[in-house]
Design an enzyme around this catalytic site. Structure first.
Site: not given
Length: 200
Positions: A34, A191
């Site tokens: 992320s 993500d």
């Protein structure tokens, strides 16, 4: 907090080995998921002199400057406590109708900074997890694998946009890679934290 820790570590290495010392010079592998994928790329992507684009001390200022543009705050929120129920309902419908932010600023900024830099070009080995929503499984990008699997040697910009596409906040990221034989592979990424919040 990780940015502050990394800056402190790099500053100590610079005290030993000089101002040009960078974390990529000392670690065999740097990994991040992320926003950690963005940090990983900042520390390992080469500039025109084949040195890291950013020093660790630049990370904090980068985030302080860029975050308000990536996540602009809407000034028209319902603030009256009597409208709390309506505010909650609006938040619910916003969450199911799509991501809160369009990601356009993040996409253009990352692409401007990284250009066509590929995964195999990082200055040390990297590992950046993502999650493919079409395959419903993690897709792990590693510079080691990029050397043997050309279809996973994606642009670092695409990998960064994919691993940071947190559901409900930023849209999923679609892109394709192509090898020298004309074979292609498509990626539909969100993500990496969905599968590997801690890439270790």
């Amino acid at each position: 907090i990780p940015g502050i820790i990394l800056a402190f570590l790099e500053s100590k290495l610079q005290e030993l080995d000089g101002e040009e010392a960078r974390l990529a010079d000392y670690f065999d592998v740097i990994a991040g998921t992320s926003t950690g994928g963005l940090v990983t790329t900042m520390l390992t992507a080469p500039n025109k002199s084949n040195r890291p684009m950013y020093s660790a001390k630049d990370i904090k200022d980068f985030y302080l400057k860029q975050s308000p543009k990536i996540f602009p705050q809407n000034g028209n929120k319902l603030k009256c406590c009597g409208l709390g129920l309506f505010g909650s309902a609006r938040s619910f419908f916003s969450a199911i109708s799509g991501p809160k932010y369009d990601g356009k600023y993040l996409h253009s900024m990352v692409k401007d900074i990284l250009g066509d830099t590929k995964l195999h070009q990082t200055l040390t080995n990297v590992v950046i997890p993502t999650f493919d929503i079409k395959l419903l499984q993690p897709t792990i990008f590693s510079s080691f694998e990029a050397k043997t699997t050309p279809l996973k040697d994606a642009n670092l910009s695409d990998i960064c946009i994919g691993t940071s596409a947190a559901p409900t906040y930023l849209p999923a990221h679609y892109f394709e890679t192509e090898d020298s034989n004309g074979n292609t592979r498509s990626f539909n990424l969100i993500d990496g934290g969905l599968a590997a919040n801690n890439p270790v």
